[in-house]
Enzyme design. Structure first.
Site, short mmCIF file in Angstrom:
data_model
loop_
_atom_site.label_atom_id
_atom_site.label_comp_id
_atom_site.label_asym_id
_atom_site.label_seq_id
_atom_site.Cartn_x
_atom_site.Cartn_y
_atom_site.Cartn_z
N HIS A 69 74.33 64.31 -10.19
CA HIS A 69 74.69 63.21 -11.09
C HIS A 69 73.64 62.10 -11.11
O HIS A 69 73.35 61.53 -12.16
CB HIS A 69 76.04 62.63 -10.67
CG HIS A 69 76.87 62.16 -11.81
ND1 HIS A 69 77.52 63.02 -12.67
CD2 HIS A 69 77.12 60.92 -12.27
CE1 HIS A 69 78.15 62.31 -13.59
NE2 HIS A 69 77.93 61.04 -13.37
N TRP A 91 78.84 48.95 -10.58
CA TRP A 91 78.54 49.99 -9.57
C TRP A 91 77.55 49.42 -8.57
O TRP A 91 76.56 48.78 -8.94
CB TRP A 91 77.90 51.23 -10.23
CG TRP A 91 78.89 52.33 -10.50
CD1 TRP A 91 79.76 52.42 -11.53
CD2 TRP A 91 79.10 53.51 -9.69
NE1 TRP A 91 80.50 53.57 -11.44
CE2 TRP A 91 80.12 54.25 -10.32
CE3 TRP A 91 78.53 54.00 -8.51
CZ2 TRP A 91 80.59 55.47 -9.81
CZ3 TRP A 91 78.99 55.21 -8.01
CH2 TRP A 91 80.00 55.93 -8.64
N CYS A 125 71.90 49.69 -10.03
CA CYS A 125 71.44 50.34 -8.80
C CYS A 125 72.05 51.73 -8.76
O CYS A 125 73.28 51.88 -8.73
CB CYS A 125 71.88 49.52 -7.59
SG CYS A 125 71.53 50.37 -6.04
C1 DLZ Z 1 79.15 58.06 -12.04
C2 DLZ Z 1 78.12 57.21 -11.36
C3 DLZ Z 1 77.54 57.64 -10.17
C4 DLZ Z 1 77.89 58.93 -9.51
N1 DLZ Z 1 76.65 56.88 -9.51
C5 DLZ Z 1 76.28 55.70 -10.06
C6 DLZ Z 1 75.33 54.87 -9.42
O1 DLZ Z 1 74.83 55.16 -8.32
N2 DLZ Z 1 74.98 53.70 -10.02
C7 DLZ Z 1 75.52 53.32 -11.22
O2 DLZ Z 1 75.13 52.26 -11.74
N3 DLZ Z 1 76.44 54.08 -11.85
C8 DLZ Z 1 76.85 55.24 -11.30
N4 DLZ Z 1 77.77 56.01 -11.92
C9 DLZ Z 1 78.48 55.47 -13.12
C10 DLZ Z 1 77.72 55.74 -14.43
O3 DLZ Z 1 76.62 54.85 -14.58
C11 DLZ Z 1 78.66 55.50 -15.63
O4 DLZ Z 1 79.32 54.27 -15.47
C12 DLZ Z 1 79.71 56.60 -15.76
O5 DLZ Z 1 79.10 57.85 -15.80
C13 DLZ Z 1 80.56 56.39 -17.03
O6 DLZ Z 1 79.74 56.46 -18.20
#
Ligand code: DLZ
Length: 174
Positions: free
Chosen positions: A107, A41, A99
């Protein structure tokens, strides 16, 4: 060991720092094995953070073959992956890099809180340091500033913190 603790105690005014992090007397990482877990992500942010972390570890003597890098989908998965690394016995410390950028829904808060608590728990219960290399920002711009932009690259701090904490743990293990 005692002399070292005294040194840190009496030299609290450090002239050479990255923000608040002292750059004086950083131990050699030449015999340290460091695990890094990094998120997919926001990879445009986590990749430069990872690069700076690895290059700083090497700059302080870590051998490339002693730096283990693993990738996970998001910051929430850092906890599981870091825990696995801790229990593997293959590393002396772990750096969790992610990050989390605030969006339109709550969320952000759940992920950031869950990730922070999980990594804190690993530190409180495990036998090695797990460095919290997770940016939590209100915007992409804030993240960019901290991943090689105007505020430097936090990856350098993660690496130095890991080296210091592995050294710290060793002083208790002996
Ligand atoms: C779902 C999600 C969201 C909305 N934003 C981020 C983010 O800004 N940074 C990040 O590392 N991960 C994000 N995730 C994914 C969640 O960390 C996770 O992978 C999912 O909820 C599945 O468990």
């Amino acid at each position: 060991m005692e002399a070292k603790f005294h040194f840190y105690f009496f030299h609290s005014k450090m002239s050479s720092t990255i923000n608040n992090l002292s750059l004086q007397d950083i131990p050699s990482a030449s015999d340290m094995r460091v695990g890094i877990v990094v998120c997919e992500w926001n990879s445009h942010i986590t990749t430069p953070l990872l690069d700076a972390t690895v290059s700083t570890l090497k700059k302080h003597g870590a051998k490339p073959e002693h730096i283990m890098v693993r990738t996970v989908p998001g910051s929430f998965e850092l906890i599981f992956a870091a825990n696995k690394m801790v229990k593997s016995g293959l590393v002396d410390g772990v750096i969790a890099i992610g990050c989390i950028i605030r969006g339109d829904t709550p969320h952000f808060d759940f992920i950031a809180q869950g990730c922070t608590n999980g990594i804190a728990q690993l530190n409180a219960t495990g036998n090695m340091p797990v460095i919290f290399g997770v940016l939590t920002t209100n915007s992409v711009e804030q993240a960019q500033e901290r991943a090689g932009g105007s505020l430097g690259n936090k990856g350098e701090e993660y690496a130095i913190t890991a080296i210091k904490m592995i050294d710290y743990a060793r002083n208790y293990d002996r």
